[in-house]
Design a protein around this motif. Structure first.
Motif, PDB file in Angstrom:
ATOM      1  N   LEU A 223       0.822  -1.215   0.000  1.00 53.80           N
ATOM      2  CA  LEU A 223       0.000   0.000   0.000  1.00 53.80           C
ATOM      3  C   LEU A 223       0.850   1.255   0.000  1.00 53.80           C
ATOM      4  CD1 LEU A 223      -2.724  -1.137   2.558  1.00 53.80           C
ATOM      5  CD2 LEU A 223      -3.211  -0.333   0.234  1.00 53.80           C
ATOM      6  N   GLY A 224       2.021   1.180   0.607  1.00 54.83           N
ATOM      7  CA  GLY A 224       2.868   2.360   0.753  1.00 54.83           C
ATOM      8  C   GLY A 224       3.717   2.677  -0.459  1.00 54.83           C
ATOM      9  N   VAL A 234      -7.361  -3.743  -0.656  1.00 57.36           N
ATOM     10  CA  VAL A 234      -6.713  -4.954  -0.165  1.00 57.36           C
ATOM     11  C   VAL A 234      -6.768  -5.035   1.358  1.00 57.36           C
ATOM     12  CG1 VAL A 234      -5.170  -5.152  -2.155  1.00 57.36           C
ATOM     13  CG2 VAL A 234      -4.386  -3.956  -0.107  1.00 57.36           C
ATOM     14  N   TRP A 235      -6.720  -3.873   2.028  1.00 56.62           N
ATOM     15  CA  TRP A 235      -6.772  -3.923   3.499  1.00 56.62           C
ATOM     16  C   TRP A 235      -8.194  -4.224   3.982  1.00 56.62           C
ATOM     17  CZ3 TRP A 235      -2.680  -4.435   6.506  1.00 56.62           C
ATOM     18  CH2 TRP A 235      -2.892  -4.431   7.889  1.00 56.62           C
ATOM     19  N   THR A 236      -9.174  -3.684   3.310  1.00 60.92           N
ATOM     20  CA  THR A 236     -10.558  -4.004   3.666  1.00 60.92           C
ATOM     21  C   THR A 236     -10.824  -5.490   3.469  1.00 60.92           C
ATOM     22  OG1 THR A 236     -11.264  -1.799   2.967  1.00 60.92           O
ATOM     23  CG2 THR A 236     -12.975  -3.484   3.158  1.00 60.92           C
ATOM     24  N   LYS A 237     -10.341  -6.021   2.343  1.00 63.06           N
ATOM     25  CA  LYS A 237     -10.515  -7.447   2.060  1.00 63.06           C
ATOM     26  C   LYS A 237      -9.793  -8.291   3.105  1.00 63.06           C
ATOM     27  CE  LYS A 237     -11.859 -10.522  -1.189  1.00 63.06           C
ATOM     28  NZ  LYS A 237     -13.206 -10.606  -1.778  1.00 63.06           N
ATOM     29  N   ASP A 271       5.515  -0.435  14.871  1.00 63.40           N
ATOM     30  CA  ASP A 271       5.045  -0.164  16.221  1.00 63.40           C
ATOM     31  C   ASP A 271       3.528   0.010  16.167  1.00 63.40           C
ATOM     32  OD1 ASP A 271       4.537   0.647  18.775  1.00 63.40           O
ATOM     33  OD2 ASP A 271       5.792   2.449  18.707  1.00 63.40           O
ATOM     34  N   PHE A 272       2.821  -1.031  16.538  1.00 63.24           N
ATOM     35  CA  PHE A 272       1.354  -0.997  16.473  1.00 63.24           C
ATOM     36  C   PHE A 272       0.715  -0.465  17.754  1.00 63.24           C
ATOM     37  CE2 PHE A 272       2.024  -4.244  13.106  1.00 63.24           C
ATOM     38  CZ  PHE A 272       1.219  -3.701  12.121  1.00 63.24           C
ATOM     39  N   ARG A 273       1.526  -0.004  18.690  1.00 61.46           N
ATOM     40  CA  ARG A 273       0.977   0.486  19.961  1.00 61.46           C
ATOM     41  C   ARG A 273       0.219   1.795  19.744  1.00 61.46           C
ATOM     42  NH1 ARG A 273       6.466   0.594  23.289  1.00 61.46           N
ATOM     43  NH2 ARG A 273       7.022   1.627  21.335  1.00 61.46           N
ATOM     44  N   GLY A 274      -1.068   1.751  20.041  1.00 61.96           N
ATOM     45  CA  GLY A 274      -1.857   2.974  20.006  1.00 61.96           C
ATOM     46  C   GLY A 274      -2.367   3.388  18.646  1.00 61.96           C
ATOM     47  N   VAL A 275      -2.007   2.665  17.568  1.00 64.77           N
ATOM     48  CA  VAL A 275      -2.534   2.982  16.242  1.00 64.77           C
ATOM     49  C   VAL A 275      -3.561   1.919  15.868  1.00 64.77           C
ATOM     50  CG1 VAL A 275      -0.432   4.174  15.560  1.00 64.77           C
ATOM     51  CG2 VAL A 275      -0.702   1.758  14.978  1.00 64.77           C
ATOM     52  N   GLN A 276      -4.618   2.347  15.182  1.00 66.38           N
ATOM     53  CA  GLN A 276      -5.724   1.437  14.884  1.00 66.38           C
ATOM     54  C   GLN A 276      -6.228   1.631  13.464  1.00 66.38           C
ATOM     55  OE1 GLN A 276      -8.292   3.017  18.012  1.00 66.38           O
ATOM     56  NE2 GLN A 276      -8.230   1.047  19.074  1.00 66.38           N
ATOM     57  N   ASP A 277      -6.611   0.515  12.839  1.00 66.06           N
ATOM     58  CA  ASP A 277      -7.345   0.599  11.591  1.00 66.06           C
ATOM     59  C   ASP A 277      -8.837   0.586  11.917  1.00 66.06           C
ATOM     60  OD1 ASP A 277      -7.822  -2.020  12.333  1.00 66.06           O
ATOM     61  OD2 ASP A 277      -6.814  -2.923  10.609  1.00 66.06           O
ATOM     62  N   ALA A 278      -9.685   0.594  10.880  1.00 65.01           N
ATOM     63  CA  ALA A 278     -11.128   0.647  11.116  1.00 65.01           C
ATOM     64  C   ALA A 278     -11.608  -0.564  11.896  1.00 65.01           C
ATOM     65  CB  ALA A 278     -11.867   0.736   9.776  1.00 65.01           C
ATOM     66  N   ALA A 468      -4.155   2.302   4.607  1.00 67.43           N
ATOM     67  CA  ALA A 468      -4.922   1.202   5.189  1.00 67.43           C
ATOM     68  C   ALA A 468      -5.947   1.697   6.206  1.00 67.43           C
ATOM     69  CB  ALA A 468      -3.977   0.200   5.857  1.00 67.43           C
ATOM     70  N   GLY A 469      -5.928   3.000   6.500  1.00 69.49           N
ATOM     71  CA  GLY A 469      -6.910   3.567   7.411  1.00 69.49           C
ATOM     72  C   GLY A 469      -6.482   3.646   8.855  1.00 69.49           C
ATOM     73  N   PHE A 470      -5.177   3.464   9.125  1.00 71.19           N
ATOM     74  CA  PHE A 470      -4.701   3.569  10.504  1.00 71.19           C
ATOM     75  C   PHE A 470      -4.675   5.035  10.930  1.00 71.19           C
ATOM     76  CE2 PHE A 470      -3.267  -0.665   9.623  1.00 71.19           C
ATOM     77  CZ  PHE A 470      -3.188  -1.298  10.862  1.00 71.19           C
ATOM     78  N   THR A 471      -5.042   5.256  12.174  1.00 67.89           N
ATOM     79  CA  THR A 471      -5.008   6.600  12.777  1.00 67.89           C
ATOM     80  C   THR A 471      -4.593   6.459  14.244  1.00 67.89           C
ATOM     81  OG1 THR A 471      -7.341   6.464  13.425  1.00 67.89           O
ATOM     82  CG2 THR A 471      -6.853   7.479  11.280  1.00 67.89           C
ATOM     83  N   GLY A 472      -4.361   7.622  14.860  1.00 68.26           N
ATOM     84  CA  GLY A 472      -4.121   7.663  16.290  1.00 68.26           C
ATOM     85  C   GLY A 472      -2.672   7.466  16.675  1.00 68.26           C
TER      86      GLY A 472
END
Length: 478
Positions: A223-224, A234-237, A271-278, A468-472
């Motif tokens: 995606l990047g 692809v991320w939704t799927k 680093d997935f700490r504190g970041v979220q996708d939908a 991919a929709g990650f935020t936060g």
């Protein structure tokens, strides 16, 4: 809700706070680790020094058994060199030379559709390469995930070697060039699904990245890409398949993937700490508390520990302190009667709670999970060393795996790997690069945040996360 408040109740909380989990500014605090963890990390790091060819940068898949190179293990070695510098085990000049040698070699490897004489095609690389030529080994596949792990190591190296030295500038240029030429969109042969690989003889593999596992890093790097990106669908799927993975069968509710490596590999570099996708935002609402992929891996650790404590199959050695199932070597593919019960064993295989569990424990499953659950992991490492260390712990750290249930060679065919060790059981004779690397890198992520911090500034990864929709969390400041 503040991420720090969420973490306070978990075993990872104190560590995450000490590391400044959500910060992106000044260098994070360096934790003082248990001396046994320090020693394990250094011994494991020195294995890479021993097995990585200085002339081309290729890292053996396994050793001391003679083997081909694993491109994922090369990516892990590239991540290890800066760790060695930070820890004082290697001079920056040596790390720079080794890294540049590797990137030049991969940049210049011939690519093409021919079944022999090339190292890859469409920017991807074959899973295994000849240690001398770098050409495809045997009939191995062009691997999307192994390429992603290789390139992740390169992109981290490009972030860490940030000096004015001409060689460091070349490292940065080559890493981006190798990444930019990967035709990720070529690997999408079914709508919004990335194929796991390709063979020149038969075409794309009929299997896609479409269940929760280590494949997150494939999708996010795809995606990047600014040159050959895949569509955001692809991320939704990908997340649409999560429903069949969500379970509390083996412990706390989490996205279940049986072998532990699926909860580690992408986390080595992201680093997935504190970041979220939908999906994670929706799950947080459902659980009425913040939830992310880091927390999911923490729960996977607790599930593995509980599974070993419950020990539903009655394997020797399993306990609340000795646990760890993942992809690793095993004694061989055979069945035999032990204590009046037929037991089935496997050679190299992915293992996990309820999935091809044959009593084979892999120390990397626990040791490379240190950031997720430090108390549980440290207790496990200490317990394995105290109980079995004389047979499984050497100058290069833990041998890949061991099986306390298999203690006799009576009525079984010859072992495919390893040997029987008195007082332990079956013990592997090799170390595997893809199991060694996570120990070094994840220990350092826990200790000093080196890899995570640099990758929080990696523009290609940031672009992939946002698409991919990650935020936060830290991503909101990137």
């Amino acid at each position: 809700m503040d991420r720090r408040l969420f973490l306070m109740g978990s075993t990872a909380g104190a560590a995450a706070l000490a590391l400044g989990a959500c910060g992106t500014g000044s260098r994070a605090a360096v934790l003082t680790l248990d001396p046994e963890i320090d020693e394990l990390q250094e011994r494991t790091f020195r294995w890479f020094l021993e097995v990585t060819d200085r002339t081309n940068g290729l890292t053996r898949d396994r050793w001391p058994t003679e083997s081909f190179a694993s491109v994922a293990a090369v990516g892990f070695a590239l991540a290890c060199w800066p760790v060695g510098v930070e820890r004082g085990w290697m001079e920056r000049a040596e790390a720079r030379t080794r890294t540049l040698t590797t990137l030049r070699f991969f940049h210049d490897l011939p690519q093409g559709p021919e079944p022999t004489g090339t190292g890859g095609y469409k920017g991807f690389f074959y899973h295994f390469l000849d240690m001398k030529t770098g050409h495809r080994f045997g009939q191995t596949e062009l691997s999307t995930v192994d390429t992603a792990l290789l390139v992740a190591g390169m992109l981290f190296a490009a972030r860490w070697f940030d000096g004015d030295h001409a060689d460091e500038a070349e490292i940065r240029r080559l890493a981006q060039a190798i990444y930019d030429r990967i035709e990720w969109d070529w690997a999408v042969v079914r709508p919004d699904l990335i194929s796991m690989g390709w063979h020149p003889e038969t075409g794309h593999i009929p299997h896609d990245w479409h269940v929760y596992n280590e494949g997150m890093i494939v999708l996010l790097l795809a995606l990047g890409s600014s040159t050959h990106p895949v569509g955001e669908g692809v991320w939704t799927k990908w997340t649409e398949a999560y429903g069949r993975s969500w379970t509390d069968k083996w412990g706390p509710e989490h996205l279940h993937f049986a072998p532990m490596f699926g909860h580690q590999y992408s986390h080595m570099f992201i680093d997935f700490r504190g970041v979220q996708d939908a999906w994670m935002r929706a799950k947080s609402d459902e659980l009425n508390r913040p939830f992310d992929y880091f927390e999911n891996s923490r729960r996977a650790v607790l599930a593995q520990k509980k599974y070993a404590a419950d020990n539903p199959m009655g394997w020797a050695g399993y306990s609340a302190d000795i646990w760890g199932l993942t992809a690793c070597d095993g004694p061989g593919d055979f069945k035999t009667n032990i204590g009046g019960r037929e037991r089935e064993f496997f050679s190299y295989s992915a293992r996990g709670p309820g999935d091809r569990d044959d009593g084979t424990i892999a120390p990397t499953a626990a040791a490379a999970s240190l950031p997720f659950a430090p108390e549980e992991v440290i207790a496990c490492v200490k317990a394995m060393k105290a109980r079995y260390g004389a047979g499984i712990y050497t100058q290069w750290g833990f041998l890949d795996s061991f099986n306390p249930t298999l203690t006799t060679a009576d009525r079984i065919p010859s072992l495919m790997h390893g040997k029987l060790v008195e007082g332990v059981g079956w013990v592997d004779g090799d170390y595997l690069g893809i199991d060694q690397g996570p120990i070094v890198v994840m220990t350092e992520n826990h200790r000093s945040d080196i890899v995570w911090k640099r990758m929080r500034g990696e523009p290609n990864l940031i672009r992939g996360l946002k698409r991919a929709g990650f935020t936060g969390g830290w991503l909101g400041k990137a």
